[in-house]
Design an enzyme around this catalytic site. Sequence first.
Site, PDB file in Angstrom:
ATOM      1  CG  ASP A  30      31.959  59.790  75.326  1.00  5.62           C
ATOM      2  OD1 ASP A  30      33.097  60.191  75.612  1.00  5.62           O
ATOM      3  OD2 ASP A  30      31.022  60.555  75.032  1.00  5.62           O
TER       4      ASP A  30
ATOM      5  CG  ASP B 276      31.560  65.049  78.992  1.00 11.23           C
ATOM      6  OD1 ASP B 276      31.041  65.405  80.057  1.00 11.23           O
ATOM      7  OD2 ASP B 276      32.776  65.125  78.757  1.00 11.23           O
TER       8      ASP B 276
END
Length: 342
Positions: free
Chosen positions: A26, A28
Amino acid sequence: MSQRTRTRPDKSARALSEAYDTALLDLDGVVYAGGVAVAHAVDALGVAREGGMHLAYVTNNALRTPDAVAEHLTELGVPAVASDVITSAQAVARLIADQVPAGSRVLVVGGDGLRIALRERGLVPVESADDDPVAVVQGYGGPDLAWGRFAEASYAVARGLPWFASNTDLTIPSARGIAPGNGAAVEVVRIATGAEPQVAGKPLPPMHRETILRTGAERPLVVGDRLDTDIEGANVGGVDSLLVLTGVTDAAQLLSAAPKYRPTYVDADLRGLLTGQPEVAAHDGGFVCGGWTAAVRDGELVADGEGAAMDGLRALCAAAWTYAGDGTCGLDAGKALERVGL
């Protein structure tokens, strides 16, 4: 994840970067927050890549294009190309293309990442409910997305057009804190229309399918900061996961996680890719990891010992998850977390 209920983090004798061929990272809250690199992320990813691990970046944020994300990563010191990036915009574009004729018009509420992904699937982005769209798609459009865009989506959805959402993350990390995400925007249209969108992003299967198709990973490790997207998505896809505590999820939320949200491994940050993971062993009614022992005593989570805070947290996970079984642990963990230094 296997069919059994996970009651403790797993161990790994080898560094995770050696045990898995591909990290599905991922962005963010894991690699960066608000555009700024998360502490230790650049160096850790560099070492993992040099050791032969393939790095792929999997994001529910549909705003930016893969080219723009790869350029940003490279500027931060994490060399990447567009093909290393998989977005929920790509996943939702494939989902739509599977259901409508080629060349169809699709009303877009979102940013350039969504528009480009639709064009790659032979679809035509339009801006108004009066432009004869056959579907509506909604993705994160940034903090300046005009309120009128939600009205356009609502008009079209109310007319009966199928509605798609790139993802439904209610929040998104930023440099200043936690901000509303696409899920909050989706709620605006849901409230106005009473409709339900088809959703592509993590934790749902369309995103996992898109990721595997684009990376070809055989032994993937999902790395994320969110229990309800990254970790749940890994569990839905039947692959292992590493939760890092650099984004949305904190230690208390991890301890209270229901089975579908429990990660395979947990670590403070991306340096966890470069190490093995210690065993969490049952001992005398509690659980031991490193120098820490954790247990449930008199209805309270407790931790005794000394050593690395992450070892204390892993032991507490075992105590809390075992106590909760197939449910969630509602015990107050504040004193125990303070005791281990979290």
